[in-house]
Design an enzyme around this catalytic site. Sequence first.
Site, mmCIF file in Angstrom:
data_model
loop_
_atom_site.group_PDB
_atom_site.id
_atom_site.type_symbol
_atom_site.label_atom_id
_atom_site.label_comp_id
_atom_site.label_asym_id
_atom_site.label_seq_id
_atom_site.Cartn_x
_atom_site.Cartn_y
_atom_site.Cartn_z
ATOM 1 N N CYS A 1 -44.355 -76.168 -138.911
ATOM 2 C CA CYS A 1 -44.124 -76.602 -137.524
ATOM 3 C C CYS A 1 -43.981 -78.116 -137.421
ATOM 4 O O CYS A 1 -43.017 -78.629 -136.860
ATOM 5 C CB CYS A 1 -45.260 -76.136 -136.625
ATOM 6 S SG CYS A 1 -45.282 -74.354 -136.369
ATOM 7 N N HIS A 2 -44.976 -78.843 -137.968
ATOM 8 C CA HIS A 2 -44.942 -80.295 -137.822
ATOM 9 C C HIS A 2 -45.205 -81.028 -139.116
ATOM 10 O O HIS A 2 -45.563 -82.194 -139.110
ATOM 11 C CB HIS A 2 -45.945 -80.743 -136.746
ATOM 12 C CG HIS A 2 -45.778 -80.002 -135.459
ATOM 13 N ND1 HIS A 2 -46.544 -78.923 -135.126
ATOM 14 C CD2 HIS A 2 -44.877 -80.151 -134.459
ATOM 15 C CE1 HIS A 2 -46.151 -78.445 -133.970
ATOM 16 N NE2 HIS A 2 -45.137 -79.164 -133.532
ATOM 17 N N GLY A 3 -45.115 -80.292 -140.248
ATOM 18 C CA GLY A 3 -45.163 -80.946 -141.549
ATOM 19 C C GLY A 3 -46.519 -81.426 -142.010
ATOM 20 O O GLY A 3 -46.647 -82.558 -142.484
ATOM 21 N N HIS B 1 -53.633 -78.809 -136.633
ATOM 22 C CA HIS B 1 -52.849 -79.629 -135.720
ATOM 23 C C HIS B 1 -52.661 -78.889 -134.398
ATOM 24 O O HIS B 1 -53.386 -79.111 -133.441
ATOM 25 C CB HIS B 1 -51.507 -80.002 -136.373
ATOM 26 C CG HIS B 1 -50.634 -80.859 -135.507
ATOM 27 N ND1 HIS B 1 -49.277 -80.675 -135.435
ATOM 28 C CD2 HIS B 1 -50.928 -81.886 -134.684
ATOM 29 C CE1 HIS B 1 -48.769 -81.563 -134.591
ATOM 30 N NE2 HIS B 1 -49.754 -82.317 -134.136
#
Lengths: 188, 280, 426
Positions: free
Chosen positions: A152-154, A133
Amino acid sequence: MATPSLVEPTRRDFLYLATGAVAVVGAGAVAWPFINQMNPDASTLALASTEVDIAPIAEGQSITVKWRGRPVFVRHRTAKEIEEGKAVPLSDLVDRAARNPNIDGGDTADATDQNRAAAGKEQWLIMIGTCTHLGCVPLGQAGDYDGWFCPCHGSHYDTAGRIRKGPAPENLHIPPYAFTNDTTIRIG
Amino acid sequence: MTHALVQAVKAAAVAIAVFAATPSLAAEGGAHPEKAGWSFSGPLGHFDRGQLQRGFKVYREVCASCHSMNLISFRNLMEEGGPEFSEGQVRQLASEYKVTDGPNDAGEMFERPARLSDRFPSPFPNEQAARAAQGGAYPPDFSLLAKARTYSRGVWLSLLDLVLQYQEHGPDYIHALLTGYDHQPPEGSHGQTGLHYNPYFPGGWIAMPKPISDGQVEYPDGSPTTVEQYSRDVSAFMMWAAEPHLETRKRIGFQVMVFLIIFAGLLYFTKKKVWSDVAH
Amino acid sequence: MSGHSTYNPQNPVLKWFEARLPIVGLIHSSFVAYPTPRNLNYWWTFGAILSVMLGVQIITGVVLAMHYTPHVDLAFNSVEHIMRDVNYGWLLRYMHANGASMFFIAVYIHMFRGLYYGSYKAPREVLWMLGVVIFLLMMATGFMGYVLPWGQMSLWGAIVITNLFSAIPIVGEYVTTWLWGGFSVDNPTLNRFFSLHYLLPFMIAGVVGLHIWALHVTGQNNPTGVEVKSTSDTVAFTPYATLKDGFAVVCFFIFFAWFIFYTPNYLGHADNYIRANPLQTPAHIVPEWYFLPFYAILRAIPSKLGGVVAMFSAIIVLFFLPWLDTAKVRSAKYRPLYRYFFWIFVVVCILLGYIGASPPEGLYITVGRLLTAYYFLHFLVILPVLGLVEKPLPLPASITEAVLGPNHGGVSVVPSSSAAAPERRA
C-alpha cells in the site's frame, strides 16, 4: 431584565440550579447506553481464541489464520532468516520495542530476534498481519529485508517482522498465544 | 334534554362494565394456571442462583434430550445475573459437549469439544429430524419459551397486571403444565392417538408425555426432589434463559424511577415559581 | 414561525451570523418569544411530549439499526442478539418497542384534545389536516416496525394487512404482489419494510415541521376557544410553556419507564417471541393495540372491499372534520350538547378497540357493527346537525377575562413578549 444589584443567591436561584444540574446528570446518564452500544458486544468479546495446528507447516512456509477478524501470520522460519534476524543491531531499528505481550516487559522489551520469536522455539514467528501504518496486509518474503513488504505505502519489514524502512511506525504486533503442545498453538 | 343524555351515558357505562366483564370467548379449554410466586417478580425481583442452577440441571438431564436451547451460549451460564456457575465449572461442562466445526484444511467438518463461546448444541440436527423422532411433534426451543407462552386473564385482570407488574404468565403456565399431567380428561373428551391430556395446554391434548417424575433428578443442595420443585426450578431457569438481563433491567429501572421522580418534583416547583406571578 | 422575534444580538459574531443566516432569531421567535395563551391546561403539553417521543424513536431506531439484520433467516436472531449481547441492547430495544406505544397513546390524547376544544376549526384546518397526515405516516411506520423482529405476529400481521390491498378491484392482486416483491410476505418484503421503516420517521419529522409552522401562523387554540386578542392573553413560550412542557414530559417518562423496566412485554404479543413460520398461523391474530379500533371497523363490514373502504374512510373522514362540524363555537366548554357527544364518542372508540381485540364471533360482531355505524354517524350526522341546533353558552370576552374575571378584559398583567424572567423584577 434582572437588576444587577441582585447578587445574593436566593432560594429561587438554588431551585433553578438544582433542576438544571439534575437535568445535566440525567442527560449524561441517558447518553451512556447510546455510546456504549457501539463497543464490542458480549458475543464478540467471547470469540477470543483460535487453535492452529502447525504440524503441516514445513520450514520456509507460512500460513495465515484469522483471529478476531484479522490475519495472523504463522511463519516457520529458515535458519538463514533466523541468522539475518539475529544479526541486526538494535541501533538499526526504527522501533526498538518488541511488541510482544507474551514476554516480560511486553511492549517495552528490546526488539531482539529472540524477543520476537516464540519462546524457546525460535523458528516460529507469529504476528498479526496488519501493517502498523494504515492496516493493509503486507506480502510475505518480499521487500528489501527478506521479510514482509506492504504494497500500500511501501513499508519494509525484516525476517523478525520489524519495521526497517517506509512510513510504518511500529514493528508488526504479536498476538497473545501459547503452545498447547508441540504442534498446536492457541491464539488469544 | 340534558338529563336524558346523562341517563343515556350512565346506561352506556353500565353496559360497558357488564360487557367487558364477560369472560373472553377466546378461552379455549385451557385451565387457568395458578400464580406460583417467583423470586424474580416485582420491582426488586432477582433470580435465586440455587434455583437457576437446579433448573439448569433439570434441563440438562431431562428436557435437553428433546428440547434445544440454541440462543444460549455456555458462557451465559457464568455471566452476572444468571446461574453464575464458576468459569471452571462451565469450561468443564462445555468440554463434555461435542460441537461440529470446520471445514478444516482438508475441507471436512469435524467434531470438537465445545468452548465457552459456543451455543448449546441441539439434540436434533434439524426440525425434520426432531419431528421424525417425536411422531410428528416438534419440541419447541427453550431459549424464549418463557416469554413466548402466556394465558389470557381478561380485560380487568390484565389492567391490574399492569399496575401490579404481574409479568410471570410464562413461568406460571410452564409450571402448571409440568405439574398438570395427573388430571383426568373430562367426560367425552378424546385426544388423537399419542396425545396426552393436560388441562393447561390449549385444547387440552398435548404431544409431550409427562416429562418428569419424583426423584428423577438428584439435587446436591438437598432441595426436595419432587415434580413440584423440579417444575418450579426449570420454569425459573427458562425465565432467565428468555430474559437474561432481567435483574439488571429491574435494578436500573429502580434507579431511573427514583431519578425521574426527583427530577419531576424539581421541575414542578421550578414551574410553579415561574408561573407564580401569572394567573392561569 | 416569525413575526414575534425580539432577538437582537449585541455580540459582533452573532450579529455577523444573524445577518447571513437568521436561524438563531428563528428559534428565538418560535420557541422563546413566541406568545402562548396563558390559560393552556396540561392537555396542551402533549405536543411537546410527541416531539420528544419522535426524537426518542428516531435515536433508538438509528442505534438499533446498527445491530439489526433485515433478512428472514437472520432477523429474529439479530433481535435476540440485541437483547442478549449488545451493550444495553435490551434497554434500547424495549425503549423503541414501548416507545411506539407511548407515541400512539400521546397522539390519541393529542387528537382527542383537538376534538374536545375544536382545535381543527378555522383558521386551523390545515394544521389539523397535517396532523392527520402525521397520524397516517405513524400508522405505516408502526406497522412496518412491528414486522421487523420477524416473529409469528410480525409475519402474520404483515400478511393480513398487505392482503387488504388485494381488495382493490382489478389491480388488487398486482398491487399486493408488488408490495411483497414476490408471491408471499418473504425476504424482499422484510427488506423493503426495513428501508421504509427507516425512511418514514424522517418524513414524519418533516411534516411535524410543517405542523408547527402552521401552528405558529395561526397561534395556539386554548381551552376557551376564544382567539388571543391582546398581549395580556399570552405569556412568552420560554420559560412559561417550556417549563410546563418539561414537567409534563418527565411525568410522561415515568409512565414510559414503568413499561420499559417493569412490564416491557405487556403491550406486545407472546407469539412474537416465536420465530415466523409461514406454514402455521397463530390461534388469534391481533394487531398492535393502537390499530384495534380500525381493525374492528374493518371486520364489521361483511365484505372484503367494503371492510377495507370502511377502515380507510374512518381515517379519511378526519380530513373533512373542519367542515363537517358546523358549530361557530370551538370549545366544548361552551357547547353543552357536544360535550356529551364527545364523551360518547371517546367511549365508542375504546369499545371499538375492545371489539378489535375480541374474536369475530357472536355478539362481538353485532356490537362491532353498531359501534362502527355510530363512529361514522358521529362525524357525518351528529356534528353537522349539532352545530345547527345547539345553543352555546355565553363566551368570555377574552382569555384574560376567562382567567381573571369580567373586569380585566384588556388590562395588561404580564408583558408577554418579554423573554426576560419577569420574576426577577423587584
